[in-house]
Design a protein around this motif. Structure first.
Motif, PDB file in Angstrom:
ATOM      1  N   GLY A 238       0.787  -1.220   0.000  1.00  0.00           N
ATOM      2  CA  GLY A 238       0.000   0.000   0.000  1.00  0.00           C
ATOM      3  C   GLY A 238       0.823   1.276   0.000  1.00  0.00           C
ATOM      4  N   LEU A 239       1.900   1.312   0.804  1.00  0.00           N
ATOM      5  CA  LEU A 239       2.663   2.546   0.956  1.00  0.00           C
ATOM      6  C   LEU A 239       3.816   2.673  -0.034  1.00  0.00           C
ATOM      7  CD1 LEU A 239       2.835   2.852   4.866  1.00  0.00           C
ATOM      8  CD2 LEU A 239       1.193   3.872   3.281  1.00  0.00           C
ATOM      9  N   VAL A 240       4.463   1.566  -0.351  1.00  0.00           N
ATOM     10  CA  VAL A 240       5.644   1.627  -1.208  1.00  0.00           C
ATOM     11  C   VAL A 240       5.292   1.321  -2.664  1.00  0.00           C
ATOM     12  CG1 VAL A 240       8.029   0.855  -1.537  1.00  0.00           C
ATOM     13  CG2 VAL A 240       7.055   0.896   0.767  1.00  0.00           C
ATOM     14  N   ALA A 241       4.600   0.192  -2.888  1.00  0.00           N
ATOM     15  CA  ALA A 241       4.211  -0.149  -4.268  1.00  0.00           C
ATOM     16  C   ALA A 241       3.038   0.694  -4.751  1.00  0.00           C
ATOM     17  CB  ALA A 241       3.865  -1.634  -4.367  1.00  0.00           C
ATOM     18  N   ARG A 242       2.314   1.291  -3.805  1.00  0.00           N
ATOM     19  CA  ARG A 242       1.145   2.124  -4.127  1.00  0.00           C
ATOM     20  C   ARG A 242       0.110   1.350  -4.947  1.00  0.00           C
ATOM     21  NH1 ARG A 242       5.225   5.689  -5.340  1.00  0.00           N
ATOM     22  NH2 ARG A 242       4.644   5.911  -7.538  1.00  0.00           N
ATOM     23  N   VAL A 243      -0.114   0.128  -4.523  1.00  0.00           N
ATOM     24  CA  VAL A 243      -1.168  -0.717  -5.096  1.00  0.00           C
ATOM     25  C   VAL A 243      -2.235  -0.887  -4.022  1.00  0.00           C
ATOM     26  CG1 VAL A 243      -1.736  -3.024  -5.955  1.00  0.00           C
ATOM     27  CG2 VAL A 243       0.435  -1.952  -6.603  1.00  0.00           C
ATOM     28  N   PRO A 244      -3.511  -0.677  -4.325  1.00  0.00           N
ATOM     29  CA  PRO A 244      -4.557  -0.900  -3.321  1.00  0.00           C
ATOM     30  C   PRO A 244      -4.442  -2.294  -2.716  1.00  0.00           C
ATOM     31  CG  PRO A 244      -5.474   0.166  -5.268  1.00  0.00           C
ATOM     32  CD  PRO A 244      -4.068  -0.206  -5.617  1.00  0.00           C
ATOM     33  N   VAL A 245      -4.413  -2.353  -1.396  1.00  0.00           N
ATOM     34  CA  VAL A 245      -4.170  -3.625  -0.711  1.00  0.00           C
ATOM     35  C   VAL A 245      -5.229  -4.653  -1.059  1.00  0.00           C
ATOM     36  CG1 VAL A 245      -3.994  -4.739   1.551  1.00  0.00           C
ATOM     37  CG2 VAL A 245      -2.909  -2.518   1.171  1.00  0.00           C
ATOM     38  N   HIS A 246      -6.490  -4.233  -1.123  1.00  0.00           N
ATOM     39  CA  HIS A 246      -7.548  -5.191  -1.421  1.00  0.00           C
ATOM     40  C   HIS A 246      -7.386  -5.751  -2.840  1.00  0.00           C
ATOM     41  CE1 HIS A 246      -9.263  -1.608  -3.340  1.00  0.00           C
ATOM     42  NE2 HIS A 246     -10.011  -2.423  -4.057  1.00  0.00           N
ATOM     43  N   ARG A 247      -6.948  -4.903  -3.775  1.00  0.00           N
ATOM     44  CA  ARG A 247      -6.753  -5.384  -5.150  1.00  0.00           C
ATOM     45  C   ARG A 247      -5.566  -6.329  -5.225  1.00  0.00           C
ATOM     46  NH1 ARG A 247      -4.091  -4.023  -9.833  1.00  0.00           N
ATOM     47  NH2 ARG A 247      -3.227  -2.046  -9.138  1.00  0.00           N
ATOM     48  N   PHE A 248      -4.533  -6.048  -4.435  1.00  0.00           N
ATOM     49  CA  PHE A 248      -3.364  -6.924  -4.420  1.00  0.00           C
ATOM     50  C   PHE A 248      -3.745  -8.326  -3.948  1.00  0.00           C
ATOM     51  CE2 PHE A 248       0.048  -8.822  -1.843  1.00  0.00           C
ATOM     52  CZ  PHE A 248       1.044  -8.959  -2.808  1.00  0.00           C
ATOM     53  N   PHE A 249      -4.384  -8.427  -2.793  1.00  0.00           N
ATOM     54  CA  PHE A 249      -4.705  -9.747  -2.258  1.00  0.00           C
ATOM     55  C   PHE A 249      -5.774 -10.448  -3.094  1.00  0.00           C
ATOM     56  CE2 PHE A 249      -2.715  -8.060   1.652  1.00  0.00           C
ATOM     57  CZ  PHE A 249      -1.817  -9.102   1.883  1.00  0.00           C
ATOM     58  N   ARG A 250      -6.707  -9.695  -3.651  1.00  0.00           N
ATOM     59  CA  ARG A 250      -7.696 -10.309  -4.535  1.00  0.00           C
ATOM     60  C   ARG A 250      -7.017 -10.846  -5.792  1.00  0.00           C
ATOM     61  NH1 ARG A 250     -12.279  -6.421  -6.642  1.00  0.00           N
ATOM     62  NH2 ARG A 250     -10.608  -5.858  -8.084  1.00  0.00           N
ATOM     63  N   GLY A 251      -6.002 -10.127  -6.272  1.00  0.00           N
ATOM     64  CA  GLY A 251      -5.319 -10.538  -7.490  1.00  0.00           C
ATOM     65  C   GLY A 251      -4.413 -11.735  -7.316  1.00  0.00           C
ATOM     66  N   ILE A 252      -3.909 -11.980  -6.089  1.00  0.00           N
ATOM     67  CA  ILE A 252      -2.946 -13.072  -5.899  1.00  0.00           C
ATOM     68  C   ILE A 252      -3.574 -14.291  -5.236  1.00  0.00           C
ATOM     69  CG2 ILE A 252      -1.087 -11.372  -5.682  1.00  0.00           C
ATOM     70  CD1 ILE A 252      -0.950 -12.109  -2.683  1.00  0.00           C
ATOM     71  N   VAL A 253      -4.907 -14.291  -5.105  1.00  0.00           N
ATOM     72  CA  VAL A 253      -5.542 -15.372  -4.347  1.00  0.00           C
ATOM     73  C   VAL A 253      -5.267 -16.744  -4.967  1.00  0.00           C
ATOM     74  CG1 VAL A 253      -7.766 -15.209  -5.556  1.00  0.00           C
ATOM     75  CG2 VAL A 253      -7.685 -16.048  -3.205  1.00  0.00           C
ATOM     76  N   ASP A 254      -5.167 -16.819  -6.307  1.00  0.00           N
ATOM     77  CA  ASP A 254      -4.868 -18.119  -6.938  1.00  0.00           C
ATOM     78  C   ASP A 254      -3.519 -18.645  -6.463  1.00  0.00           C
ATOM     79  OD1 ASP A 254      -7.206 -17.847  -8.294  1.00  0.00           O
ATOM     80  OD2 ASP A 254      -6.312 -17.448 -10.258  1.00  0.00           O
ATOM     81  N   ALA A 255      -2.520 -17.770  -6.408  1.00  0.00           N
ATOM     82  CA  ALA A 255      -1.187 -18.188  -5.961  1.00  0.00           C
ATOM     83  C   ALA A 255      -1.206 -18.593  -4.490  1.00  0.00           C
ATOM     84  CB  ALA A 255      -0.181 -17.059  -6.190  1.00  0.00           C
ATOM     85  N   LEU A 256      -1.961 -17.880  -3.667  1.00  0.00           N
ATOM     86  CA  LEU A 256      -2.028 -18.216  -2.245  1.00  0.00           C
ATOM     87  C   LEU A 256      -2.689 -19.575  -2.027  1.00  0.00           C
ATOM     88  CD1 LEU A 256      -2.994 -14.795  -0.583  1.00  0.00           C
ATOM     89  CD2 LEU A 256      -0.724 -15.718  -1.129  1.00  0.00           C
ATOM     90  N   VAL A 257      -3.709 -19.862  -2.807  1.00  0.00           N
ATOM     91  CA  VAL A 257      -4.394 -21.156  -2.665  1.00  0.00           C
ATOM     92  C   VAL A 257      -3.478 -22.296  -3.096  1.00  0.00           C
ATOM     93  CG1 VAL A 257      -6.265 -22.560  -3.566  1.00  0.00           C
ATOM     94  CG2 VAL A 257      -6.722 -20.221  -2.853  1.00  0.00           C
ATOM     95  N   VAL A 258      -2.740 -22.100  -4.185  1.00  0.00           N
ATOM     96  CA  VAL A 258      -1.794 -23.137  -4.620  1.00  0.00           C
ATOM     97  C   VAL A 258      -0.683 -23.301  -3.586  1.00  0.00           C
ATOM     98  CG1 VAL A 258      -0.081 -23.742  -6.374  1.00  0.00           C
ATOM     99  CG2 VAL A 258      -2.308 -22.857  -7.067  1.00  0.00           C
ATOM    100  N   ALA A 259      -0.217 -22.193  -3.003  1.00  0.00           N
ATOM    101  CA  ALA A 259       0.799 -22.276  -1.956  1.00  0.00           C
ATOM    102  C   ALA A 259       0.284 -23.085  -0.768  1.00  0.00           C
ATOM    103  CB  ALA A 259       1.198 -20.870  -1.504  1.00  0.00           C
ATOM    104  N   PHE A 260      -0.962 -22.831  -0.386  1.00  0.00           N
ATOM    105  CA  PHE A 260      -1.544 -23.557   0.743  1.00  0.00           C
ATOM    106  C   PHE A 260      -1.697 -25.043   0.440  1.00  0.00           C
ATOM    107  CE2 PHE A 260      -5.240 -25.159   3.119  1.00  0.00           C
ATOM    108  CZ  PHE A 260      -4.851 -24.850   4.422  1.00  0.00           C
ATOM    109  N   SER A 261      -2.156 -25.357  -0.761  1.00  0.00           N
ATOM    110  CA  SER A 261      -2.451 -26.763  -1.076  1.00  0.00           C
ATOM    111  C   SER A 261      -1.196 -27.578  -1.333  1.00  0.00           C
ATOM    112  CB  SER A 261      -3.392 -26.845  -2.276  1.00  0.00           C
ATOM    113  OG  SER A 261      -2.831 -26.203  -3.400  1.00  0.00           O
ATOM    114  N   THR A 262      -0.156 -26.972  -1.913  1.00  0.00           N
ATOM    115  CA  THR A 262       1.060 -27.731  -2.235  1.00  0.00           C
ATOM    116  C   THR A 262       2.126 -27.622  -1.164  1.00  0.00           C
ATOM    117  OG1 THR A 262       2.076 -25.881  -3.436  1.00  0.00           O
ATOM    118  CG2 THR A 262       0.675 -27.380  -4.700  1.00  0.00           C
ATOM    119  N   ALA A 263       2.053 -26.596  -0.305  1.00  0.00           N
ATOM    120  CA  ALA A 263       3.065 -26.356   0.735  1.00  0.00           C
ATOM    121  C   ALA A 263       4.464 -26.249   0.138  1.00  0.00           C
ATOM    122  CB  ALA A 263       3.020 -27.455   1.804  1.00  0.00           C
ATOM    123  N   SER A 264       4.560 -25.665  -1.048  1.00  0.00           N
ATOM    124  CA  SER A 264       5.849 -25.560  -1.728  1.00  0.00           C
ATOM    125  C   SER A 264       5.950 -24.234  -2.459  1.00  0.00           C
ATOM    126  CB  SER A 264       6.018 -26.716  -2.722  1.00  0.00           C
ATOM    127  OG  SER A 264       7.144 -26.505  -3.562  1.00  0.00           O
TER     128      SER A 264
END
Length: 414
Positions: A238-264
């Protein structure tokens, strides 16, 4: 056809979330059925890991080749490394702080734990020398990420240095990178089924026992992960990249889910490359350099966990938690986190170096590993999520500094 159109009309993250919920339900309610669909999870993990090596080699080389000015590579890589060092130090500190606050080892009993023998850890010298592979094909076969990353940077730099003669090869790398990212998109359509199978088997194997046997430690892992993501990464984004935090986490949710499911972290890389470019608008040259680097050294979840487990071990064995002891833990845990392989449960086996520096014998460390290992899969799935978040947050910051980020033409669907 109508059914298929309806299925693909649902946002991918919603399909993945449905698979996650169904997996938990199946593992808890019908655990005997989980092994029957285990092959789906294995296929999913193999499919993702199959793409990791070519993604790193081709996209990093293509990203470096597209920079044209070699000095930009040093700028991107140097800034990324400094940010990864900073987030890793903070993550270890968060793990130590959460451990001191909740004291998960104060009342833990290792009476029923069987020691788990630990192999010799690689020295710092071996890790540094190993960055330069003796045989590139051997490094590719073993999936040695740092060695592959080094070779890819050399290929990209050589392409730039060749000038006009290297232009056709640069075009080939760019084309191959685009093809690989489309293959990742195809593979991602299998994610809901892979997540369903992986989560169902993890829950069926452990149930909710992890919260009964090592409940406070599990709570610490969840709390530390949330603090690192919602405080540290959110401030960076939010402060350095100046990307809306909600848009950032909404945009990376696919990667977070794969990270959670594969643990890698390495298995998450292909998906992180896609969401960085498609959903966050990070330019390919930056994503191609920063994200593979992050998969190798940017492991906030591992760093937080090593710091937490170190405090846990010291509490279990009654070692006084003085300032100098905690300082030693902080320094050695940061170094250990950088040297941890991006594979499930690898951070457990880095404990020997950290606890030995604080005066804990290897036999005692083996006892801690034996106590935690039966439950570590669910804990590992949780702590891989902040690692994926950190890599994408750092990529967004570096892209902002390089003027290589812009809002994507479309936003991820809700």
């Amino acid at each position: 056809m109508t059914l298929l159109r309806g299925w693909f009309g649902i946002a991918l993250w919603q399909r993945v979330l449905a698979g996650l919920v169904l997996g938990v339900a199946l593992g808890l309610l019908v655990p005997a059925a989980a092994p029957w669909i285990a092959f789906l999870g294995e296929i999913f993990v193999r499919l993702i890991r199959m793409l990791v090596v070519p993604i790193v080699l081709v996209t990093v080389a293509a990203g470096v080749a597209s920079l044209a000015d070699p000095r930009r590579l040093g700028s991107i890589g140097g800034r990324a490394v400094l940010l990864f060092v900073a987030t890793t130090v903070i993550a270890v500190s968060v793990g130590i702080a959460v451990g001191l606050l909740l004291q998960p080892g104060a009342h833990a009993s290792l009476g029923g734990a069987a020691p788990h023998a630990l192999g010799p850890a690689r020295t710092v010298y071996e890790q540094l020398v190993g960055i330069v592979p003796l045989n590139l094909f051997d490094a590719l076969a073993k999936g040695d990420m740092l060695a592959i990353l080094f070779a890819a940077i050399l290929v990209g730099a050589g392409t730039v240095a060749a000038g006009e003669a290297g232009a056709p090869f640069a075009a080939l790398l760019s084309s191959a990178s685009a093809v690989l990212l489309h293959i990742v998109r195809f593979a991602m359509e299998f994610t809901p089924f892979g997540v369903l199978a992986l989560v169902a088997n993890a829950v069926a194997a452990n149930g909710l026992a992890v919260f009964g046997s090592i409940g406070t430690l599990a709570l610490c892992v969840v709390l530390g992960s949330l603090v690192q993501m919602l405080l540290v990464h959110s401030l960076l984004v939010g402060l350095v990249a100046r990307v809306p935090v909600h848009r950032f986490f909404r945009g990376i949710v696919d990667a977070l889910v794969v990270a959670f499911s594969t643990a890698s972290s390495s298995a998450t890389l292909p998906v992180a490359m896609r969401v960085a470019q498609d959903n966050l608008g990070i330019a390919r040259p930056v994503a191609s350099v920063v994200l593979p680097l992050g998969a190798s050294i940017g492991k906030d979840g591992t760093a937080m966990y090593v710091g937490l487990l170190s405090v846990f071990g010291l509490q279990v064995f009654g070692v006084p938690l003085q300032v100098d002891t905690l300082g030693i833990v902080l320094l050695t845990a940061v170094l250990a986190a950088f040297g941890t392989a991006p594979i499930p449960s690898a951070s457990l086996f880095m404990l020997a170096a950290v606890l030995a520096a604080a005066g804990v014998a290897p036999e005692q460390t083996a006892l801690i590993v034996g106590f935690i290992l039966p439950f570590d899969r669910l804990l590992d799935m949780t702590r891989t999520v902040p690692s994926a978040s950190a890599n994408l947050a750092v990529a967004a910051v570096v892209a902002r500094w390089e003027g290589a980020i812009e809002p994507p033409a479309h936003s991820p669907e809700l």
